[in-house]
Design an enzyme around this catalytic site. Structure first.
Site, PDB file in Angstrom:
ATOM      1  N   LYS A   3       0.841  -1.200   0.000  1.00 18.53           N
ATOM      2  CA  LYS A   3       0.000   0.000   0.000  1.00 18.53           C
ATOM      3  C   LYS A   3       0.884   1.260   0.000  1.00 18.53           C
ATOM      4  O   LYS A   3       2.107   1.175   0.198  1.00 18.53           O
ATOM      5  CB  LYS A   3      -0.920  -0.054   1.224  1.00 18.53           C
ATOM      6  CG  LYS A   3      -1.939  -1.214   1.175  1.00 18.53           C
ATOM      7  CD  LYS A   3      -2.810  -1.215   2.423  1.00 18.53           C
ATOM      8  CE  LYS A   3      -3.923  -2.253   2.349  1.00 18.53           C
ATOM      9  NZ  LYS A   3      -4.778  -2.216   3.557  1.00 18.53           N
ATOM     10  N   TYR A  43     -11.980  -3.010  -3.854  1.00 16.91           N
ATOM     11  CA  TYR A  43     -12.554  -3.152  -2.510  1.00 16.91           C
ATOM     12  C   TYR A  43     -14.082  -3.147  -2.538  1.00 16.91           C
ATOM     13  O   TYR A  43     -14.709  -2.761  -1.549  1.00 16.91           O
ATOM     14  CB  TYR A  43     -12.038  -2.043  -1.600  1.00 16.91           C
ATOM     15  CG  TYR A  43     -10.655  -2.300  -1.015  1.00 16.91           C
ATOM     16  CD1 TYR A  43     -10.384  -3.471  -0.299  1.00 16.91           C
ATOM     17  CD2 TYR A  43      -9.632  -1.366  -1.135  1.00 16.91           C
ATOM     18  CE1 TYR A  43      -9.123  -3.699   0.253  1.00 16.91           C
ATOM     19  CE2 TYR A  43      -8.369  -1.593  -0.579  1.00 16.91           C
ATOM     20  CZ  TYR A  43      -8.129  -2.768   0.114  1.00 16.91           C
ATOM     21  OH  TYR A  43      -6.890  -2.996   0.674  1.00 16.91           O
ATOM     22  N   PHE A  51     -15.883   2.819   7.008  1.00 17.13           N
ATOM     23  CA  PHE A  51     -14.510   3.266   6.754  1.00 17.13           C
ATOM     24  C   PHE A  51     -14.154   3.276   5.255  1.00 17.13           C
ATOM     25  O   PHE A  51     -13.022   3.619   4.894  1.00 17.13           O
ATOM     26  CB  PHE A  51     -13.501   2.403   7.524  1.00 17.13           C
ATOM     27  CG  PHE A  51     -13.555   0.932   7.197  1.00 17.13           C
ATOM     28  CD1 PHE A  51     -12.881   0.414   6.096  1.00 17.13           C
ATOM     29  CD2 PHE A  51     -14.295   0.057   7.983  1.00 17.13           C
ATOM     30  CE1 PHE A  51     -12.933  -0.940   5.781  1.00 17.13           C
ATOM     31  CE2 PHE A  51     -14.343  -1.312   7.681  1.00 17.13           C
ATOM     32  CZ  PHE A  51     -13.666  -1.808   6.574  1.00 17.13           C
ATOM     33  N   ARG A  79      -1.448 -14.625   3.561  1.00 21.70           N
ATOM     34  CA  ARG A  79      -2.171 -14.017   4.690  1.00 21.70           C
ATOM     35  C   ARG A  79      -1.414 -14.240   6.003  1.00 21.70           C
ATOM     36  O   ARG A  79      -1.407 -13.376   6.870  1.00 21.70           O
ATOM     37  CB  ARG A  79      -3.585 -14.602   4.802  1.00 21.70           C
ATOM     38  CG  ARG A  79      -4.501 -14.281   3.640  1.00 21.70           C
ATOM     39  CD  ARG A  79      -4.920 -12.840   3.558  1.00 21.70           C
ATOM     40  NE  ARG A  79      -5.726 -12.411   4.683  1.00 21.70           N
ATOM     41  CZ  ARG A  79      -6.405 -11.263   4.726  1.00 21.70           C
ATOM     42  NH1 ARG A  79      -6.384 -10.426   3.682  1.00 21.70           N
ATOM     43  NH2 ARG A  79      -7.101 -10.914   5.772  1.00 21.70           N
ATOM     44  N   THR A  85      -5.635  -8.049  10.139  1.00 22.75           N
ATOM     45  CA  THR A  85      -6.027  -6.751   9.585  1.00 22.75           C
ATOM     46  C   THR A  85      -5.620  -5.618  10.528  1.00 22.75           C
ATOM     47  O   THR A  85      -5.104  -4.584  10.106  1.00 22.75           O
ATOM     48  CB  THR A  85      -7.560  -6.717   9.349  1.00 22.75           C
ATOM     49  OG1 THR A  85      -7.906  -7.813   8.505  1.00 22.75           O
ATOM     50  CG2 THR A  85      -7.983  -5.412   8.716  1.00 22.75           C
ATOM     51  N   ARG A  96       2.684  -6.952   9.222  1.00 21.52           N
ATOM     52  CA  ARG A  96       1.959  -5.921   9.975  1.00 21.52           C
ATOM     53  C   ARG A  96       2.416  -5.899  11.435  1.00 21.52           C
ATOM     54  O   ARG A  96       2.508  -4.843  12.052  1.00 21.52           O
ATOM     55  CB  ARG A  96       0.453  -6.154   9.861  1.00 21.52           C
ATOM     56  CG  ARG A  96      -0.104  -5.791   8.475  1.00 21.52           C
ATOM     57  CD  ARG A  96      -1.510  -6.333   8.283  1.00 21.52           C
ATOM     58  NE  ARG A  96      -2.155  -5.867   7.060  1.00 21.52           N
ATOM     59  CZ  ARG A  96      -3.255  -6.406   6.568  1.00 21.52           C
ATOM     60  NH1 ARG A  96      -3.842  -7.429   7.196  1.00 21.52           N
ATOM     61  NH2 ARG A  96      -3.796  -5.945   5.452  1.00 21.52           N
ATOM     62  N   ASN A 106      -1.959   0.000   7.262  1.00 22.82           N
ATOM     63  CA  ASN A 106      -1.468  -1.346   7.588  1.00 22.82           C
ATOM     64  C   ASN A 106      -0.641  -1.997   6.473  1.00 22.82           C
ATOM     65  O   ASN A 106      -0.565  -3.218   6.371  1.00 22.82           O
ATOM     66  CB  ASN A 106      -2.611  -2.248   8.083  1.00 22.82           C
ATOM     67  CG  ASN A 106      -3.676  -2.480   7.036  1.00 22.82           C
ATOM     68  OD1 ASN A 106      -3.604  -1.915   5.938  1.00 22.82           O
ATOM     69  ND2 ASN A 106      -4.654  -3.313   7.350  1.00 22.82           N
ATOM     70  N   HIS A 109      -1.836  -5.298   1.327  1.00 22.73           N
ATOM     71  CA  HIS A 109      -3.065  -6.051   1.037  1.00 22.73           C
ATOM     72  C   HIS A 109      -2.684  -7.457   0.611  1.00 22.73           C
ATOM     73  O   HIS A 109      -1.662  -7.639  -0.054  1.00 22.73           O
ATOM     74  CB  HIS A 109      -3.835  -5.375  -0.107  1.00 22.73           C
ATOM     75  CG  HIS A 109      -4.872  -6.262  -0.714  1.00 22.73           C
ATOM     76  ND1 HIS A 109      -6.107  -6.445  -0.133  1.00 22.73           N
ATOM     77  CD2 HIS A 109      -4.838  -7.068  -1.804  1.00 22.73           C
ATOM     78  CE1 HIS A 109      -6.797  -7.330  -0.859  1.00 22.73           C
ATOM     79  NE2 HIS A 109      -6.054  -7.713  -1.887  1.00 22.73           N
ATOM     80  N   GLU A 120      -8.710 -10.649  -8.359  1.00 22.68           N
ATOM     81  CA  GLU A 120      -7.801  -9.508  -8.232  1.00 22.68           C
ATOM     82  C   GLU A 120      -6.705  -9.554  -9.303  1.00 22.68           C
ATOM     83  O   GLU A 120      -6.301  -8.514  -9.826  1.00 22.68           O
ATOM     84  CB  GLU A 120      -7.228  -9.468  -6.807  1.00 22.68           C
ATOM     85  CG  GLU A 120      -8.325  -9.089  -5.813  1.00 22.68           C
ATOM     86  CD  GLU A 120      -7.952  -9.257  -4.340  1.00 22.68           C
ATOM     87  OE1 GLU A 120      -6.775  -9.546  -4.037  1.00 22.68           O
ATOM     88  OE2 GLU A 120      -8.847  -9.092  -3.494  1.00 22.68           O
TER      89      GLU A 120
HETATM   90  P1  GDP Z   1      -7.514  -7.192   5.057  1.00 22.77           P
HETATM   91  O1  GDP Z   1      -7.971  -8.241   4.089  1.00 22.77           O
HETATM   92  O2  GDP Z   1      -6.774  -7.769   6.236  1.00 22.77           O
HETATM   93  O3  GDP Z   1      -6.709  -6.092   4.407  1.00 22.77           O
HETATM   94  O4  GDP Z   1      -8.808  -6.512   5.692  1.00 22.77           O
HETATM   95  P2  GDP Z   1     -10.252  -6.177   5.019  1.00 22.77           P
HETATM   96  O5  GDP Z   1     -10.360  -6.795   3.668  1.00 22.77           O
HETATM   97  O6  GDP Z   1     -11.292  -6.512   6.025  1.00 22.77           O
HETATM   98  O7  GDP Z   1     -10.211  -4.592   4.906  1.00 22.77           O
HETATM   99  C1  GDP Z   1      -9.466  -3.969   3.888  1.00 22.77           C
HETATM  100  C2  GDP Z   1      -8.696  -2.817   4.493  1.00 22.77           C
HETATM  101  O8  GDP Z   1      -9.616  -1.855   5.004  1.00 22.77           O
HETATM  102  C3  GDP Z   1      -7.825  -3.182   5.695  1.00 22.77           C
HETATM  103  O9  GDP Z   1      -6.554  -3.697   5.342  1.00 22.77           O
HETATM  104  C4  GDP Z   1      -7.708  -1.860   6.405  1.00 22.77           C
HETATM  105  O10 GDP Z   1      -6.731  -1.010   5.799  1.00 22.77           O
HETATM  106  C5  GDP Z   1      -9.088  -1.264   6.168  1.00 22.77           C
HETATM  107  N1  GDP Z   1      -9.987  -1.560   7.290  1.00 22.77           N
HETATM  108  C6  GDP Z   1     -10.613  -2.734   7.562  1.00 22.77           C
HETATM  109  N2  GDP Z   1     -11.365  -2.645   8.669  1.00 22.77           N
HETATM  110  C7  GDP Z   1     -11.223  -1.371   9.100  1.00 22.77           C
HETATM  111  C8  GDP Z   1     -11.766  -0.637  10.198  1.00 22.77           C
HETATM  112  O11 GDP Z   1     -12.543  -1.149  11.006  1.00 22.77           O
HETATM  113  N3  GDP Z   1     -11.374   0.679  10.318  1.00 22.77           N
HETATM  114  C9  GDP Z   1     -10.504   1.265   9.424  1.00 22.77           C
HETATM  115  N4  GDP Z   1     -10.147   2.544   9.601  1.00 22.77           N
HETATM  116  N5  GDP Z   1      -9.990   0.602   8.375  1.00 22.77           N
HETATM  117  C10 GDP Z   1     -10.334  -0.687   8.213  1.00 22.77           C
HETATM  118 MG    MG Z   2      -9.347  -8.140   2.544  1.00 23.78          MG
END
Ligand code: GDP
Ligand code: MG
Length: 143
Positions: A3, A43, A51, A79, A85, A96, A106, A109, A120
């Site tokens: 990212k 996304y 968010f 992962r 996350t 992370r 974070n 991705h 993707e």
């Molecule tokens: P990932 O697959 O671990 O990246 O997580 P997700 O697919 O659930 O979410 C995508 C991205 O959205 C995450 O990597 C975070 O950067 C962001 N994100 C997810 N959940 C939250 C949240 O509750 N708050 C905020 N600010 N960002 C979030």
């Molecule tokens: Mg994800």
């Protein structure tokens, strides 16, 4: 995908190294500043989350490094390398868990399944990936 914060913090080499060292095979890579529309598509499953606007703002704040890594169980292995996350819930030794604190910064991705990886890859690399034989594979996988 590394990212914008990962690129700006100079962690591209560190992150690539971790995938490489694990034994995965790099078959596509590019630096890109994707459009808002492209990231909204990437996304799309999170579009209803509160968010989402801040996520898209974060992801368009600078260039990203998109990659495709191949190997046995690559999506779940990837992962594991990423951590959780929420970086504060991520174990030390994960990307992370070693390099960040905030969920909204974070670093990286990773596709969460083989199916989402395929979607993707089609989105980010419509011209496909580069297939080749990785010679070290015979030392990584039991023969
Ligand atoms: P990932 O697959 O671990 O990246 O997580 P997700 O697919 O659930 O979410 C995508 C991205 O959205 C995450 O990597 C975070 O950067 C962001 N994100 C997810 N959940 C939250 C949240 O509750 N708050 C905020 N600010 N960002 C979030
Ligand atoms: Mg994800």
């Amino acid at each position: 995908m590394i990212k914008p914060d990962g690129v700006q913090r100079g962690l591209v080499g560190e992150i690539i190294s971790r995938f490489e060292r694990r034994g995965l095979k790099l078959v596509a890579i590019k630096v890109e500043s994707p459009s808002k529309e492209h990231l909204e598509k990437h996304y799309s499953d999170l579009a209803s989350k509160p968010f989402f606007p801040s996520l898209i703002k974060y992801m368009t704040s600078g260039p990203v490094v998109a990659m495709v890594w191949e190997g046995r169980g690559a999506a779940s292995l990837g992962r594991q390398l990423l951590g959780q996350t929420n970086p504060t819930a991520s174990a030390p030794g994960t990307i992370r868990g070693d390099f960040c604190i905030d969920m909204g910064s974070n670093l990286i991705h990773g596709s969460d399944s083989q199916e989402s990886a395929q979607k993707e890859i089609d989105l980010w690399f419509p011209n496909g990936v580069t297939e080749y034989q990785l010679d070290s594979a015979k030392w990584v996988y039991e023969q």
